[in-house]
Scaffold this active site. Sequence first.
Site, mmCIF file in Angstrom:
data_model
loop_
_atom_site.group_PDB
_atom_site.id
_atom_site.type_symbol
_atom_site.label_atom_id
_atom_site.label_comp_id
_atom_site.label_asym_id
_atom_site.label_seq_id
_atom_site.Cartn_x
_atom_site.Cartn_y
_atom_site.Cartn_z
ATOM 1 N N GLY A 126 0.823 -1.202 0.000
ATOM 2 C CA GLY A 126 0.000 0.000 0.000
ATOM 3 C C GLY A 126 0.856 1.249 0.000
ATOM 4 C CB CYS A 127 0.320 4.609 1.447
ATOM 5 S SG CYS A 127 1.246 6.150 1.687
ATOM 6 C CG PHE A 128 5.845 4.672 -1.031
ATOM 7 C CD1 PHE A 128 5.451 5.924 -0.589
ATOM 8 C CD2 PHE A 128 6.267 4.550 -2.363
ATOM 9 C CE1 PHE A 128 5.469 7.039 -1.422
ATOM 10 C CE2 PHE A 128 6.290 5.657 -3.213
ATOM 11 C CZ PHE A 128 5.889 6.912 -2.731
ATOM 12 C CD1 TRP A 129 5.432 8.437 1.939
ATOM 13 C CD2 TRP A 129 3.451 9.285 2.539
ATOM 14 N NE1 TRP A 129 5.151 9.482 1.095
ATOM 15 C CE2 TRP A 129 3.943 10.025 1.433
ATOM 16 C CE3 TRP A 129 2.218 9.638 3.082
ATOM 17 C CZ2 TRP A 129 3.238 11.094 0.885
ATOM 18 C CZ3 TRP A 129 1.510 10.702 2.529
ATOM 19 C CH2 TRP A 129 2.027 11.422 1.443
ATOM 20 C CG ASP A 205 -4.040 4.290 0.380
ATOM 21 O OD1 ASP A 205 -4.661 5.341 0.164
ATOM 22 O OD2 ASP A 205 -3.121 4.188 1.210
#
Length: 286
Positions: A126-129, A205
Amino acid sequence: AMARRIYTPRAFMLALAAMPLASLRVSAFTPPKVLPSLAPKGVSGVAQAPGQSPSAARGRALAFGFSGLQGTRMGILDNLFGAAGPRSYSDLTSGTWQAEAAEYAQAGEVKAISKDGYSIATFGGGCFWGLELAYQRVPGVVGTSVGYTQGAVEHPSYEAVCTGATGHTEVVQLTYKPTEVSFQDLCRLLFTRINPSLKDQVGNDRGTQYRHGIYVHSAEQKAAAQEVVAEVKAKLDGAPFYTELEEAKVYYPAEEYHQQYLSKGGRMGAKQSAEKGCTDTIRCYG
């Protein structure tokens, strides 16, 4: 060496032309400057980019039918058709893992070992942060970076990947010491951050750019990943399993402002600890 399927700009244009508008996905976190470019509009008035042939300009218009991109140097079509030029990765901080990874991206190489002799691993969740911060905290992980892989376009920008049309997924690529942390445990950490029974989705996401996966750099990693995947599947009680297990393709580091995003403060300017062993809850968007 693995065979790579890389589309030319013209071939990619034609592929996109055949895609329904609904397949161009955005999330709640798609950059605001990208959103106008995704709105359908008449094909007239699309500007010819500097150095671009009239036929290429017509191709942009006919294939996409979008406007609003001609004045945006980092817009989606500028990225795909070369108006902005190839990414130089000059924004990446010298001496970091992301800077070293950029060297391999520019050479079109997939490495298994870093210059310093550490093993390399790549995970999509998912969102890499948030995923990056989770791996930053793992003892034995030396360096981390975020970027894009498993796609069909070389050197994509964040804006292009956000559409879901380039085939890339957001990932964390890291270096680690196998004597201090096993690849199995790195894979197990991924499954604490995702629901493997959801296709192209992690949390809120959604889209192919958020699909989850383990992208292996060696036969040893593949065997270790298969072991963990079997563990996870055994606990799903017959639910579908969508986490990819594939050989790693060329990894393209994301822009510097994405790197170590949450430990640097995120959106709210509140730094989150990347200390080894930290168990603080990760606020995924800062």
